[in-house]
Write a protein that holds these residues in place. Structure first.
Motif, PDB file in Angstrom:
ATOM      1  N   ALA A  35     -31.480  10.452 -22.406  1.00 42.18           N
ATOM      2  CA  ALA A  35     -30.262  10.089 -21.404  1.00 42.18           C
ATOM      3  C   ALA A  35     -29.188  11.118 -22.372  1.00 42.18           C
ATOM      4  CB  ALA A  35     -29.765   8.578 -21.373  1.00 42.18           C
ATOM      5  N   THR A  36     -28.163  11.292 -20.776  1.00 40.31           N
ATOM      6  CA  THR A  36     -26.979  12.454 -22.221  1.00 40.31           C
ATOM      7  C   THR A  36     -25.802  11.454 -21.203  1.00 40.31           C
ATOM      8  OG1 THR A  36     -27.122  12.912 -19.274  1.00 40.31           O
ATOM      9  CG2 THR A  36     -28.000  14.822 -21.149  1.00 40.31           C
ATOM     10  N   GLY A  37     -24.675  11.664 -21.522  1.00 44.26           N
ATOM     11  CA  GLY A  37     -23.400  11.300 -21.453  1.00 44.26           C
ATOM     12  C   GLY A  37     -22.987  10.641 -23.348  1.00 44.26           C
ATOM     13  N   SER A  38     -22.477   9.380 -22.928  1.00 42.23           N
ATOM     14  CA  SER A  38     -21.752   9.002 -24.570  1.00 42.23           C
ATOM     15  C   SER A  38     -22.234   7.867 -25.088  1.00 42.23           C
ATOM     16  CB  SER A  38     -20.286   8.281 -24.368  1.00 42.23           C
ATOM     17  OG  SER A  38     -18.961   9.214 -23.563  1.00 42.23           O
ATOM     18  N   THR A  39     -22.769   7.401 -24.017  1.00 44.22           N
ATOM     19  CA  THR A  39     -23.319   5.937 -24.548  1.00 44.22           C
ATOM     20  C   THR A  39     -24.352   6.479 -25.702  1.00 44.22           C
ATOM     21  OG1 THR A  39     -23.281   4.850 -23.282  1.00 44.22           O
ATOM     22  CG2 THR A  39     -24.396   3.773 -24.134  1.00 44.22           C
ATOM     23  N   GLN A  65     -36.008  15.253 -20.573  1.00 42.64           N
ATOM     24  CA  GLN A  65     -34.529  15.283 -20.519  1.00 42.64           C
ATOM     25  C   GLN A  65     -35.240  14.452 -18.513  1.00 42.64           C
ATOM     26  OE1 GLN A  65     -33.314  18.808 -19.083  1.00 42.64           O
ATOM     27  NE2 GLN A  65     -31.606  18.131 -17.984  1.00 42.64           N
ATOM     28  N   LEU A  66     -33.414  12.909 -18.815  1.00 42.95           N
ATOM     29  CA  LEU A  66     -33.741  12.118 -17.126  1.00 42.95           C
ATOM     30  C   LEU A  66     -33.363  12.918 -16.197  1.00 42.95           C
ATOM     31  CD1 LEU A  66     -34.064   9.351 -16.716  1.00 42.95           C
ATOM     32  CD2 LEU A  66     -31.779   9.113 -18.351  1.00 42.95           C
ATOM     33  N   ARG A  86     -28.053  20.596 -27.243  1.00 41.70           N
ATOM     34  CA  ARG A  86     -27.783  20.545 -28.442  1.00 41.70           C
ATOM     35  C   ARG A  86     -27.677  19.103 -29.584  1.00 41.70           C
ATOM     36  NH1 ARG A  86     -23.288  21.985 -24.839  1.00 41.70           N
ATOM     37  NH2 ARG A  86     -22.395  19.444 -24.411  1.00 41.70           N
ATOM     38  N   GLU A  87     -27.560  18.218 -28.810  1.00 40.25           N
ATOM     39  CA  GLU A  87     -27.634  16.604 -29.801  1.00 40.25           C
ATOM     40  C   GLU A  87     -28.443  16.426 -29.842  1.00 40.25           C
ATOM     41  OE1 GLU A  87     -24.267  15.706 -29.578  1.00 40.25           O
ATOM     42  OE2 GLU A  87     -23.149  16.658 -27.540  1.00 40.25           O
ATOM     43  N   VAL A  88     -29.724  16.953 -28.784  1.00 39.00           N
ATOM     44  CA  VAL A  88     -30.720  16.311 -29.272  1.00 39.00           C
ATOM     45  C   VAL A  88     -31.966  17.270 -30.532  1.00 39.00           C
ATOM     46  CG1 VAL A  88     -33.265  14.947 -28.738  1.00 39.00           C
ATOM     47  CG2 VAL A  88     -30.700  14.219 -27.695  1.00 39.00           C
ATOM     48  N   VAL A  89     -32.267  18.096 -29.371  1.00 39.80           N
ATOM     49  CA  VAL A  89     -33.324  18.762 -30.221  1.00 39.80           C
ATOM     50  C   VAL A  89     -32.882  19.697 -31.030  1.00 39.80           C
ATOM     51  CG1 VAL A  89     -34.774  21.170 -29.237  1.00 39.80           C
ATOM     52  CG2 VAL A  89     -34.170  19.447 -27.414  1.00 39.80           C
ATOM     53  N   GLU A  90     -31.520  20.405 -31.288  1.00 42.96           N
ATOM     54  CA  GLU A  90     -30.966  21.034 -32.557  1.00 42.96           C
ATOM     55  C   GLU A  90     -31.309  20.307 -33.526  1.00 42.96           C
ATOM     56  OE1 GLU A  90     -28.702  23.609 -31.155  1.00 42.96           O
ATOM     57  OE2 GLU A  90     -29.663  24.816 -29.073  1.00 42.96           O
ATOM     58  N   PRO A  91     -30.699  19.176 -33.320  1.00 35.90           N
ATOM     59  CA  PRO A  91     -31.043  17.929 -35.007  1.00 35.90           C
ATOM     60  C   PRO A  91     -32.037  17.650 -35.174  1.00 35.90           C
ATOM     61  CG  PRO A  91     -28.283  17.778 -32.984  1.00 35.90           C
ATOM     62  CD  PRO A  91     -29.546  18.580 -32.224  1.00 35.90           C
ATOM     63  N   GLN A 129     -38.607   5.776 -22.984  1.00 33.52           N
ATOM     64  CA  GLN A 129     -37.494   5.619 -22.842  1.00 33.52           C
ATOM     65  C   GLN A 129     -36.112   5.594 -22.276  1.00 33.52           C
ATOM     66  OE1 GLN A 129     -37.278   8.507 -20.175  1.00 33.52           O
ATOM     67  NE2 GLN A 129     -35.047   8.935 -20.360  1.00 33.52           N
ATOM     68  N   LEU A 130     -34.891   6.031 -23.403  1.00 29.48           N
ATOM     69  CA  LEU A 130     -33.826   5.794 -23.896  1.00 29.48           C
ATOM     70  C   LEU A 130     -32.765   6.047 -22.197  1.00 29.48           C
ATOM     71  CD1 LEU A 130     -33.072   7.933 -27.215  1.00 29.48           C
ATOM     72  CD2 LEU A 130     -33.457   5.318 -26.612  1.00 29.48           C
ATOM     73  N   LEU A 131     -32.216   4.672 -22.229  1.00 26.15           N
ATOM     74  CA  LEU A 131     -31.144   4.662 -20.902  1.00 26.15           C
ATOM     75  C   LEU A 131     -30.028   4.232 -20.984  1.00 26.15           C
ATOM     76  CD1 LEU A 131     -34.233   3.133 -18.714  1.00 26.15           C
ATOM     77  CD2 LEU A 131     -33.492   5.264 -18.578  1.00 26.15           C
ATOM     78  N   GLY A 132     -28.621   5.192 -20.451  1.00 22.91           N
ATOM     79  CA  GLY A 132     -27.798   4.183 -20.450  1.00 22.91           C
ATOM     80  C   GLY A 132     -27.416   3.814 -19.226  1.00 22.91           C
ATOM     81  N   ILE A 133     -25.931   3.407 -18.742  1.00 19.73           N
ATOM     82  CA  ILE A 133     -25.955   2.231 -17.656  1.00 19.73           C
ATOM     83  C   ILE A 133     -24.510   2.910 -17.080  1.00 19.73           C
ATOM     84  CG2 ILE A 133     -25.165   0.364 -18.562  1.00 19.73           C
ATOM     85  CD1 ILE A 133     -26.193  -1.462 -16.393  1.00 19.73           C
ATOM     86  N   GLY A 134     -24.736   3.272 -15.568  1.00 18.56           N
ATOM     87  CA  GLY A 134     -23.206   3.498 -14.648  1.00 18.56           C
ATOM     88  C   GLY A 134     -22.422   2.518 -15.057  1.00 18.56           C
ATOM     89  N   THR A 135     -21.303   2.315 -14.490  1.00 17.72           N
ATOM     90  CA  THR A 135     -20.658   1.598 -13.946  1.00 17.72           C
ATOM     91  C   THR A 135     -20.940   0.846 -12.844  1.00 17.72           C
ATOM     92  OG1 THR A 135     -18.861   2.760 -13.259  1.00 17.72           O
ATOM     93  CG2 THR A 135     -18.983   2.300 -15.722  1.00 17.72           C
TER      94      THR A 135
END
Ligand code: F6R
Length: 260
Positions: A35-39, A65-66, A86-91, A129-135
């Motif tokens: 997932a993307t976003g901050s969490t 990608q989700l 940027r946040e997952v594949v390259e690091p 599968q990683l998930l965040g959650i919306g408000t």
């Protein structure tokens, strides 16, 4: 559904990163849905640290990608393809060949969605599968009243979600209205679902997801239908759970070897 209450976002990131590391030790070419976003950022940072410390070899990992914005120009820094690279594949030291995602710039969006569902199946399915959650309780970008059987398709973001995501853009006007998202039915096909929620702003959505009825109006409540779903929440996001003490006791009494 297992609910794990951790002290803070970093503790959640560490727990989930260790779970992914364990999976990669068992299955070096595991397909990780991200997932993307901050969490999820603390998860990616903790996993990267493990790889760099030699605690796990992620060189065979595959990343899926989700969801993706529709209509952003190719290479836009906030397209989810750019964010995941940027946040997952390259690091993690992976190449673009290890990465798959829906084509947010496709002319025939429906065909691109169907192609992505097929590609996921042909890749053997998502292992974790990683998930965040919306408000508002969304997972991926399955907004309230998404079909619980939905497949990857185009969705319209709610006003609330566009406002929530405006922090990544220069203005609200720049946030796309449309996205491609794995459907809830697609997400439920992953072998293990791990949702991370942090901060008080997620407490109501978490309570409805975990303790409310299964209902399309709270898309994340579909996790109740999955045989292996783990919800990791920090103290703030857990603050509206009636069964919080039970969840704490259960996790504290769990043998270490069992993992999540
Ligand atoms: C994005 C996604 C969304 C986010 C959710 C929470 O790929 O799947 O469901 O997880 O909007 O976003 P944050 O973590 O920024 O609060």
């Amino acid at each position: 559904m297992e609910v794990v209450i951790v002290q803070d976002a970093d503790a959640g990131g560490e727990l989930i990163a260790e779970t992914i590391a364990d999976l990669l030790r068992r299955k070096r070419d595991a397909l990780l849905g991200v997932a993307t976003g901050s969490t999820p950022l603390p998860i990616y940072q903790a996993l990267t640290a493990k790889v760099r410390a030699g605690e796990v070899d992620a060189s065979g990992a595959r990343i899926a990608q989700l969801d993706e914005y529709v209509g952003l120009p190719a290479g836009h820094p906030e397209s989810y393809r750019s964010v995941v690279l940027r946040e997952v594949v390259e690091p993690l030291g992976l190449g673009e060949g290890a990465f798959m995602g829906p084509d947010g710039a496709a002319e025939d969006v429906q065909a691109a969605c169907e192609a992505y569902d097929r590609a996921l199946a042909e890749a053997g399915g998502v292992d974790l599968q990683l998930l965040g959650i919306g408000t508002d309780g969304h997972i991926g970008f399955n907004e309230p009243c998404s079909s619980l059987a939905s497949r990857t398709r185009i969705k319209t973001l709610t006003r609330q979600t566009r406002q929530d995501n405006a922090r990544f853009f220069d203005s609200l006007d720049e946030v796309p209205h449309h996205v491609i998202t794995q459907g809830i039915g697609t997400i439920l096909e992953a072998r293990h679902l791990v949702l991370l929620a942090t901060g008080e702003g997620k407490a109501e959505a978490v309570a409805q997801t975990v303790e409310g009825p299964v209902a399309a109006v709270v898309p994340a409540s579909a996790l109740q239908l999955h045989p292996h779903a783990t919800v990791v929440v920090d103290e703030a996001a857990a603050s509206k759970l009636k069964l919080a003490d039970y969840f704490r006791d259960t996790y504290a009494a769990k043998p270490d070897w069992q993992g999540i």
